[in-house]
Design an enzyme around this catalytic site. Structure first.
Site, short mmCIF file in Angstrom:
data_model
loop_
_atom_site.label_atom_id
_atom_site.label_comp_id
_atom_site.label_asym_id
_atom_site.label_seq_id
_atom_site.Cartn_x
_atom_site.Cartn_y
_atom_site.Cartn_z
N GLU A 17 -30.50 4.01 -8.67
CA GLU A 17 -30.11 2.51 -9.15
C GLU A 17 -30.67 2.47 -10.60
O GLU A 17 -31.73 2.68 -10.79
CB GLU A 17 -30.40 1.62 -8.47
CG GLU A 17 -29.94 0.23 -8.94
CD GLU A 17 -30.32 -1.03 -7.72
OE1 GLU A 17 -29.91 -0.92 -6.72
OE2 GLU A 17 -30.50 -2.05 -8.35
N THR A 49 -26.36 -2.03 -11.59
CA THR A 49 -26.12 -3.50 -11.50
C THR A 49 -25.48 -4.34 -12.40
O THR A 49 -24.93 -3.70 -13.44
CB THR A 49 -27.67 -4.01 -11.47
OG1 THR A 49 -28.22 -3.91 -12.89
CG2 THR A 49 -28.99 -3.22 -10.64
N ASP A 111 -27.30 -14.35 -7.43
CA ASP A 111 -28.03 -15.58 -7.37
C ASP A 111 -27.49 -16.63 -8.20
O ASP A 111 -26.79 -16.55 -9.33
CB ASP A 111 -29.59 -15.31 -7.92
CG ASP A 111 -30.25 -14.73 -6.59
OD1 ASP A 111 -30.08 -14.91 -5.56
OD2 ASP A 111 -30.84 -13.65 -6.83
N ALA A 125 -21.09 -13.15 -0.09
CA ALA A 125 -20.64 -11.80 -0.23
C ALA A 125 -19.39 -11.50 0.54
O ALA A 125 -18.71 -10.95 0.04
CB ALA A 125 -21.82 -10.99 -0.23
N GLN A 212 -45.36 -5.16 -12.42
CA GLN A 212 -43.99 -5.01 -11.52
C GLN A 212 -44.36 -5.58 -10.04
O GLN A 212 -43.55 -6.12 -9.45
CB GLN A 212 -43.69 -3.41 -11.65
CG GLN A 212 -42.47 -2.98 -11.19
CD GLN A 212 -42.46 -1.46 -11.01
OE1 GLN A 212 -43.06 -0.83 -11.27
NE2 GLN A 212 -41.17 -0.95 -10.44
P1 FAD Z 1 -24.85 -12.82 1.23
O1 FAD Z 1 -24.76 -11.63 2.06
O2 FAD Z 1 -23.93 -13.75 0.86
O3 FAD Z 1 -26.14 -13.72 1.57
C1 FAD Z 1 -26.83 -14.64 0.95
C2 FAD Z 1 -27.38 -15.56 2.04
O4 FAD Z 1 -26.52 -16.27 2.69
C3 FAD Z 1 -28.18 -14.99 3.11
O5 FAD Z 1 -29.14 -15.72 3.31
C4 FAD Z 1 -27.27 -14.95 4.14
O6 FAD Z 1 -28.00 -14.84 5.34
C5 FAD Z 1 -26.45 -16.36 3.99
N1 FAD Z 1 -25.12 -16.12 4.34
C6 FAD Z 1 -24.30 -15.30 4.39
N2 FAD Z 1 -22.84 -15.75 5.07
C7 FAD Z 1 -23.34 -16.87 5.45
C8 FAD Z 1 -22.50 -17.94 6.15
N3 FAD Z 1 -21.11 -17.51 6.68
N4 FAD Z 1 -23.02 -18.93 6.44
C9 FAD Z 1 -24.27 -19.30 6.15
N5 FAD Z 1 -25.13 -18.57 5.47
C10 FAD Z 1 -24.55 -17.35 5.09
N6 FAD Z 1 -28.00 -9.34 -7.97
C11 FAD Z 1 -27.27 -9.34 -8.98
O7 FAD Z 1 -27.11 -10.27 -9.89
N7 FAD Z 1 -26.71 -8.15 -9.51
C12 FAD Z 1 -26.87 -7.08 -8.69
O8 FAD Z 1 -26.43 -6.17 -9.40
C13 FAD Z 1 -27.61 -6.89 -7.74
N8 FAD Z 1 -27.82 -5.65 -7.00
C14 FAD Z 1 -28.43 -5.71 -5.76
C15 FAD Z 1 -28.86 -4.68 -5.10
C16 FAD Z 1 -29.33 -4.82 -4.06
C17 FAD Z 1 -29.64 -3.35 -3.21
C18 FAD Z 1 -30.06 -6.05 -3.30
C19 FAD Z 1 -30.80 -5.73 -1.92
C20 FAD Z 1 -29.66 -7.09 -4.01
C21 FAD Z 1 -28.97 -6.99 -5.29
N9 FAD Z 1 -28.88 -8.27 -5.87
C22 FAD Z 1 -28.12 -8.14 -7.15
C23 FAD Z 1 -29.48 -9.52 -5.42
C24 FAD Z 1 -28.62 -10.40 -4.69
O9 FAD Z 1 -27.38 -10.75 -5.38
C25 FAD Z 1 -29.10 -11.57 -4.21
O10 FAD Z 1 -30.17 -11.21 -3.12
C26 FAD Z 1 -28.44 -12.82 -3.44
O11 FAD Z 1 -29.28 -13.66 -3.43
C27 FAD Z 1 -27.83 -12.29 -2.11
O12 FAD Z 1 -26.80 -11.54 -2.14
P2 FAD Z 1 -26.04 -10.88 -1.08
O13 FAD Z 1 -25.02 -10.10 -1.46
O14 FAD Z 1 -26.99 -10.39 0.04
O15 FAD Z 1 -25.55 -12.43 -0.35
#
Ligand code: FAD
Length: 287
Positions: A17, A49, A111, A125, A212
Site C-alpha cells: 500500500e 489510498t 472518516d 461503505a 509512528q
Molecule cells: P464501514 O464499513 O462503513 O464501517 C464504519 C463503521 O460503521 C463501523 O463501526 C461499522 O461497524 C459501522 N457500520 C457499518 N454499517 C452499519 C450499519 N448498517 N448500521 C450501523 N453501523 C454500521 N481512509 C481514507 O480516508 N482513505 C483511504 O484510502 C483509507 N484506506 C484504508 C485502508 C484500510 C486497509 C483500512 C483498514 C482503512 C482505510 N481507511 C482509509 C480508513 C477508513 O476509511 C476508516 O477506518 C473509516 O472509519 C471506516 O471505513 P469503512 O470502510 O471500514 O466503513
C-alpha cells in the site's frame, strides 16, 4: 486483472500500500522513486489510498493507479471513500478509473471531516459498494477490523456489518493493522463462522520509528503485546535499532501468518521501499 482471482492460485498473495505524496513533498512526481523501489519486490498488486476530505473529487489516486498499471505493469487497487462525497463526485472518479482501465476498487466509508458540512449521499461503505455494483463492473475489495472498528460497540456487530459489505459485492478484504497475530486468527475464525468466505488479507505495518507507533496506536487502537512494548522501550531512542527491530517484528508476524495459511499479506509501506525490500527478501521463499 481482477484482484479476487489472485487468491485461487494456491499461494499467499503479497500486496503493498502506498499513499499519494503531499504537494509540499514534491507532489505526484516523487511517486516514481517510491514505485521504482517497490516494483523490485514484485508484489501481486499495489493499492493507493484516497485522501479527499473535501467536496472536490481528488484524482491523484487515479493518476497513481494508472502509473502503477502502465509504467510498472502491476495490478493497481484504487482506494475510494464516500462519506465526504456526493454521488456526482463518485461518478467522476468511477468514470476516470474506467477511462484509465483500472478494474479494482477498495470501497471505504472514510472518516467524517468535522470541518466540512456533512454530505448525506453515503453513510457507510456498503452503500458505496451497492452504488458501484448497480451500474459498473469493477472488482470490489473492502476492509475489516480484527480488533473491531473504533466506532462499533461489539466485534459481533462489526462482523455483521462486514457481512453486509460482502453480501453487497466485496470479493476480498484487507485488514486493519495489528501487532498480535492471535487477534487476527480469532477474528478470521469468527468471520468464517458468520459465513464470510472471501479471502482476508492481513494488514501488516512495520513500525520503524517511535512517533509512528504513538500515531498508529492512537488512530486505530491496535493492542500492543508485551514483546512489542518491551522492544519499543529497549530500542525506542536509537533510530537504527528501532528500525531494525520493527522490521524483524513484522517479518516474525508474516512468517507466523504464512505458516498458518493466511490468504495474503498487505504491507503498509509508508512509501518506504527500503523497508519493504528488507521484509520481502526475508520472506520471498515462503510465498
Ligand atoms: P464501514 O464499513 O462503513 O464501517 C464504519 C463503521 O460503521 C463501523 O463501526 C461499522 O461497524 C459501522 N457500520 C457499518 N454499517 C452499519 C450499519 N448498517 N448500521 C450501523 N453501523 C454500521 N481512509 C481514507 O480516508 N482513505 C483511504 O484510502 C483509507 N484506506 C484504508 C485502508 C484500510 C486497509 C483500512 C483498514 C482503512 C482505510 N481507511 C482509509 C480508513 C477508513 O476509511 C476508516 O477506518 C473509516 O472509519 C471506516 O471505513 P469503512 O470502510 O471500514 O466503513
Amino acid at each position: 486483472m481482477q484482484i479476487s482471482s489472485l487468491f485461487s492460485k494456491g499461494k499467499t498473495v503479497f500486496s503493498l500500500e502506498i499513499f499519494p505524496p503531499k504537494r509540499s513533498n514534491g507532489g505526484i512526481n516523487t511517486i516514481y522513486k517510491t514505485l521504482d523501489g517497490l516494483s523490485e519486490v514484485k508484489p501481486d498488486f499495489i493499492s493507493c489510498t484516497y485522501g479527499a476530505g473535501g467536496n472536490i473529487a481528488d484524482l491523484s489516486t487515479v493518476e497513481i493507479c494508472s502509473i502503477i498499471k502502465e509504467k510498472y505493469d502491476i495490478i493497481p487497487l484504487a482506494h475510494l471513500t464516500c462519506v465526504n462525497s456526493v454521488k456526482s463526485d463518485i461518478d467522476y472518479i468511477l468514470s476516470s478509473l474506467k477511462d484509465k482501465g483500472i478494474e479494482n476498487i477498495l470501497a471505504l466509508r472514510g472518516d467524517k471531516n468535522p470541518d466540512l458540512e456533512p454530505k448525506n449521499d453515503f453513510h457507510y461503505a456498503y452503500e458505496l459498494i451497492q452504488y458501484i455494483k448497480k451500474d459498473w463492473d469493477f472488482n470490489i475489495s473492502s476492509v475489516c477490523y480484527p480488533e473491531c472498528h473504533p466506532e462499533c460497540d461489539s466485534l459481533y456487530d462489526d462482523i455483521m456489518h462486514l457481512k453486509t459489505k460482502v453480501n453487497e459485492g466485496a470479493e476480498h478484504l484487507i485488514s486493519q493493522l495489528f501487532f498480535d497475530n492471535r487477534c487476527f486468527y480469532d477474528f478470521v475464525e469468527k468471520a468464517r463462522l458468520a459465513g464470510i468466505n472471501v479471502p482476508i488479507e492481513a494488514g501488516i505495518m512495520p513500525i520503524v520509528n517511535k512517533s509512528q507507533i504513538e500515531r498508529m496506536v492512537s488512530l486505530c487502537g491496535a493492542s500492543i503485546p508485551p514483546k512489542f512494548s518491551k522492544m519499543m522501550s529497549r530500542f525506542g531512542n536509537n533510530p537504527e535499532a528501532i528500525r531494525d527491530a520493527g522490521i524483524a517484528y513484522a517479518i516474525d508476524q508474516i512468517v507466523d501468518l504464512i505458516t498458518n495459511g493466511v490468504d495474503g499479506i498487505h504491507l503498509y509501506t509508508m512509501n518506504n521501499p527500503y523497508v519493504a525490500k528488507r521484509i520481502f527478501n526475508a520472506i520471498n521463499n515462503l510465498r
